[in-house]
Every structure is written in C-alpha cells, then in structure tokens.
Scaffold this active site. Structure first.
Site, PDB file in Angstrom:
ATOM      1  N   CYS A  26       0.939  -1.127   0.097  1.00  0.00           N
ATOM      2  CA  CYS A  26       0.018  -0.192  -0.028  1.00  0.00           C
ATOM      3  C   CYS A  26       0.855   1.265  -0.038  1.00  0.00           C
ATOM      4  O   CYS A  26       0.567   2.226  -0.528  1.00  0.00           O
ATOM      5  CB  CYS A  26      -0.962  -0.015   1.330  1.00  0.00           C
ATOM      6  SG  CYS A  26      -1.847  -1.514   1.738  1.00  0.00           S
TER       7      CYS A  26
ATOM      8  N   GLU B  25      -4.095   3.041  -8.269  1.00  0.00           N
ATOM      9  CA  GLU B  25      -3.183   2.215  -7.676  1.00  0.00           C
ATOM     10  C   GLU B  25      -3.054   1.078  -8.455  1.00  0.00           C
ATOM     11  O   GLU B  25      -4.111   0.226  -8.877  1.00  0.00           O
ATOM     12  CB  GLU B  25      -3.773   1.742  -6.350  1.00  0.00           C
ATOM     13  CG  GLU B  25      -2.700   0.947  -5.557  1.00  0.00           C
ATOM     14  CD  GLU B  25      -3.380   0.511  -4.152  1.00  0.00           C
ATOM     15  OE1 GLU B  25      -4.461   0.150  -3.996  1.00  0.00           O
ATOM     16  OE2 GLU B  25      -2.383   0.660  -3.146  1.00  0.00           O
TER      17      GLU B  25
HETATM   18  C1  UN1 Z   1       1.320  -2.467   3.305  1.00  0.00           C
HETATM   19  O1  UN1 Z   1       1.622  -2.378   2.430  1.00  0.00           O
HETATM   20  O2  UN1 Z   1      -0.206  -2.773   3.581  1.00  0.00           O
HETATM   21  O3  UN1 Z   1       5.424   0.604   5.928  1.00  0.00           O
HETATM   22  C2  UN1 Z   1       1.815  -2.439   4.632  1.00  0.00           C
HETATM   23  C3  UN1 Z   1       5.578  -0.429   5.015  1.00  0.00           C
HETATM   24  C4  UN1 Z   1       5.539  -1.957   5.967  1.00  0.00           C
HETATM   25  C5  UN1 Z   1       4.173  -2.259   5.920  1.00  0.00           C
HETATM   26  C6  UN1 Z   1       3.452  -2.066   4.701  1.00  0.00           C
HETATM   27  N1  UN1 Z   1       6.072  -1.544   7.289  1.00  0.00           N
HETATM   28  O4  UN1 Z   1       6.116  -0.504   4.018  1.00  0.00           O
END
Ligand code: UN1
Length: 514
Positions: free
Chosen positions: A303, A405
């Site tokens: 994400c 996205e």
């Molecule tokens: C995600 O991509 O849903 O900050 C979580 C980060 C990781 C968590 C990602 N610690 O990229």
C-alpha cells in the site's frame, strides 16, 4: 471477485497431482476443523504454480457462525482476565514467532512470492508488534483528572468492545494480521480472522503460535475462504462489534456502508498512490537507491509502494536514466532463491491487471517506457507470475498510471518545475497514505512535512518501511480516520469509559448553580 482469482491460481496441473498436498483447517474454539460443507480450495505458489502449497477450508456462513459463537463464548472471561496476564501470553507469542521466524518466512515466500529477506521482515514486523503491544498490558493508560465539584473524583478507562471481525490482505500476510489481532486481544476482545485466500498458510502459522502460547479456546479464531462467502457473513454478523479491514478501496467502501448500516465500528486501511519527491538539491544516488527499493520492493505490492516519482526538471533526466538502469539490473525470480531481488506478483488476475496498466501507460497515457514493461517467461519463470520492474518516464500528473493504484512493479516519473509544483502534484491524487521528499534543504523538508496530505511522511527515505510503534494509516481515499500500529491502534479496539466518584455525601449537580 476473489473466487475468480483462486480459480485461476488453482488450475490443476499434472506435476502436483501425484503429490499429496498438505490440508489445513479452520481454527475454531481451540480446534482445527474443516469447513462444515467439507469444501476446500487450493493455494499455489505464485513463483511456480505447479507447486501446490496446500488445501484450505472454503468456509461459508455456517463456519463463520461457529467461529463467532466461540469468540462470544470466550469473551466474558477473557475480558476480565487481567491485561498484564493477557500481555504475558502475547509475549509468549512473540517468543514463539522469533523461534519459528525462518520456517514461517519460508512458508510465506512459498505462498505469496516475495523474497525471503522480505518475508523475514514481514515476520519481524509481527514480532515487533507483539513485543510492543504486550508492553501495553501494563499501561493502557486512561486519564485521571479534576472535577468541577468538590469531593468528586474523575477518570477515564479503556474497556474492550467484544467480538472483532478481521479481514486481512495477502501482501503482508502476518504483519497486518498482527496489527489487528494483537491490540484487539490485548485490550480484552476476542477475534475471528478471515485471511486473504492467497495467503491462508501464513495466518495458520500465526494462529499456531497463539495455540502454542496457551491462549484460552475461542479468543483467536480463524476461518479461511473467500470474501463473498466467508468475509461478508463475518462483517454482517450481528455479534461482531468491530470490523477491521485492509484491502482495496472498492471493497473497503462496501464494508464501510454495510457496517455503518449495522451500527458497527469499522476501521479501513485501503489504497495508496505514494510519491517520492526528488528536489534539485537532493543526493541523487541516495534518491535512486530509495526509489528502487520503494518502487520494486515486494514487487511494488505494498500500500506504501513508491509508485510516483516527482522529480525536479533540473535532475529528472539523470534520475530517470539511473533508475531505469538500476531497475533493469534487478534480479527477478522465485523468492526462495537467495540471489533474486524481486519475486512474482500474487496471482494471474493481478498480473493481468498490472499488464493492463502497462498497456495504458504506453498507449492512452503516452508515457515513455524506460525499463521493463512485460511479463517474464524465460525458462521456469513461465510457470509463475513475473513482471519486469517497469519505469515510465515523461508521465503527466493526471495520467491514469499516475493516478490509479497499480499494486505491481511499475513506477511513473513525473517532472515538476518547483517545490510548490511538486507538493501540488503529490497531493493531486485520491489517496493519502505515504509520501517522501529527498532534499538537503531543511526548510523545504519541514514545509513538505507540513503540507503533504498523507498519514505518513519521510525525508530522505522512500515511502515504505513504517515501524509498528507509530500510527500507520492514511488520509482521503486511503482510510476512514483510524490508525493501526502505535497506541493509536487501541482506539478502534477499545471503548472509553468515564468514571465519576462522588465522595461528598451530598447530592452535587454538575453545571447547575445553587
Ligand atoms: C502495506 O503495504 O499494506 O511501511 C503495509 C511498510 C510496511 C507495511 C506495509 N511496514 O511498507
């Protein structure tokens, strides 16, 4: 939606037909049980779909009902079990995860593809979360405060809420479940988790740690299966008081509407279109290094992935050429092979979606393909879902690939004229999870921290790599105001209770003058 995925992922193949695949069940009331219907689904390795990881319970409403009933049954005594004692069990879970880290990480790479170093990081994130959350067992602070009235004491305390329904994604198959399960149970709730159908094994492994730690039956329950058949009944179940979901914005919006209609608490963690701003005074080598990791770590399936590079016109040529060069040099292949740096994407549907965006980038968006742009099928790679790390140059800020996205190894370089222009482009998307700026100018860095409309902001580091003791989440289309991680994670899983103790012995009336 999810069913179609799995159907493709699970197409039978000759080579695995001979071997007996491991069978995994649901975890309900401390027991491993098959789906009531007996139905199962297959989970295959996205790096090589000939490899059948296992078969899992294809759960439906009846299984969800049983799991929720177990959670409801376990709740009253778990709620009253002292929080420091609950924390001791969470500490045990942490220790078990430490001991089993390698094995859990290997299983994770096998079922979802990212390279071993990264699945180790995913498991480590759950370990970090467990130690952090367990510490809260002796805190979970409320406030003591003053009272308007004489001889009256006032304080606020946190109470648990009840049964929580947790829906988790495949890209961080154990870290994200840890963000939800651990604060929920530490606070005295009981849970039912429905992991993504692409990564049930990682959650089976996680649940085994709770079992081994000796958690009372019914505190943590798991049903595996698909969104429509297992996730939906969990969200709608009248006993479930809290829903916590991480996944796509489209699904999150549906969950938001459904839970609102049913009066449930709901925490949503959804998409991102995160950017790295590179100013003309930035350390360019460092920025390229960061961009490479931010864009192509986890094959871009975070994400938080750096899917936009907003680069000052004075350095954009140099930056783009260097990034494309480095992207071409990344070793793509199965994550279990230590020499590889980028694994496959999760499944066929996702691969097709990413390739579709690459096509849009080349045609509709008229962006300049600088590296990658295709599926890799050489040798055994053809048995998996590999996409070459893709860099697009000359991308317009409003291009489709710069707005939506993609959730794959694709990043877009956008040119900006000035710092102000960079911030405007950065904020010009529907999402608001993470953003970063590379600059040597402290004034610019602070202005960016103030003006970037994201829940997470980095200076001289890429957009990925959040730590568990700080709140994680985003603004705008990314979330609905809640945060995971940090002590803020407890907000969704606790109910505040304000307590007034009048020791005056007479009737005192607040706000009323005598
Ligand atoms: C995600 O991509 O849903 O900050 C979580 C980060 C990781 C968590 C990602 N610690 O990229």
């Amino acid at each position: 939606m999810a069913k179609a995925n799995a159907a493709k992922k699970s197409s039978p193949s000759k080579s695995t037909a001979k071997t007996q695949a491991a069978q995994y069940h649901n975890f309900i009331n401390g027991q491993w049980v098959p789906a009531a219907s007996g139905a199962t689904f297959e989970n295959r390795n996205p790096a090589d779909t000939r490899d059948l990881v296992g078969t899992f319970a294809d759960s439906a409403a009846e299984d969800v009902d049983r799991a929720v009933a177990a959670a409801r049954e376990a709740y009253p005594s778990w709620r009253l079990y002292p929080a420091p004692k609950r924390a001791e069990l969470v500490f045990k879970v942490a220790d078990i995860l430490v001991r089993r880290k390698d094995e859990i990480s290997r299983d994770m790479t096998r079922e979802m593809g990212k390279v071993l170093k990264e699945t180790g990081g995913d498991t480590q994130e759950a370990i970090d979360m467990a130690y952090f959350v367990a510490g809260e067992g002796r805190r979970l602070y409320g406030h003591t405060t003053t009272s308007e009235l004489k001889n009256k004491f006032a304080m606020s305390v946190r109470d648990s809420v009840g049964v929580c329904g947790l829906i988790t994604p495949w890209n961080f198959p154990i870290a994200i479940p840890s963000w939800k399960i651990l604060p929920a149970i530490l606070a005295g709730n009981t849970v039912v988790i429905k992991p993504a159908e692409d990564t049930p094994l990682s959650v089976v492994n996680f649940v085994k740690a709770f079992e081994e730690a000796g958690l009372p039956a019914g505190v943590v329950n798991m049903v595996t299966g698909f969104g429509a058949t297992a996730g939906a009944p969990l969200i709608k179940h009248p006993t479930v008081r809290v829903v916590s979901f991480t996944g796509s914005t489209a699904t999150g919006r549906v969950i938001s509407t459904e839970t609102a209609a049913l009066g449930k608490r709901c925490s949503l963690e959804m998409g991102g279109k995160n950017c790295i701003i590179v100013m003309d005074d930035a350390n360019l080598d460092l920025a390229v290094e960061g961009a490479l990791w931010g864009a192509f770590g986890t094959s871009g399936q975070r994400c938080t992935a750096s899917s936009r590079m907003i680069v000052h016109k004075k350095v954009v040529k140099k930056f783009t050429a260097a990034l494309a060069e480095r992207a071409k040099g990344l070793r793509v292949g199965p994550g279990l092979d230590l020499k590889n740096e980028v694994g496959p994407v999760i499944n066929q549907k996702q691969m097709e979606k990413i390739l579709g965006y690459i096509e849009i980038g080349k045609t509709k968006d008229k962006a300049k393909l600088m590296s990658g742009g295709e599926r890799l099928t050489e040798g055994d790679l053809k048995h998996g879902y590999f996409i070459a790390p893709t860099v697009f140059g000359d991308v317009a800020p409003n291009a489709v690939i710069a707005q939506e996205e993609i959730f794959g190894p694709v990043t877009s370089v956008i040119t900006c004229d000035s710092f102000e222009n960079a911030i405007e482009i950065a904020n010009g998307v529907e999402y608001g999870l993470s953003a970063s700026i590379y600059t040597a100018d402290v004034n610019r860095a602070f202005t960016a921290m103030r003006d970037l409309q994201t829940g997470i902001c980095y200076v001289n580091a890429p957009t990925i790599g959040a730590e568990v003791h700080l709140p994680f989440g985003g603004t705008k289309g990314t979330g609905n105001g809640h945060r995971e991680g940090g002590i803020e994670a407890f907000e969704i899983f606790t109910e505040w209770k304000s307590l007034y103790i009048d020791y005056s012995g007479v009737l005192q009336k607040a706000q009323i003058e005598d």
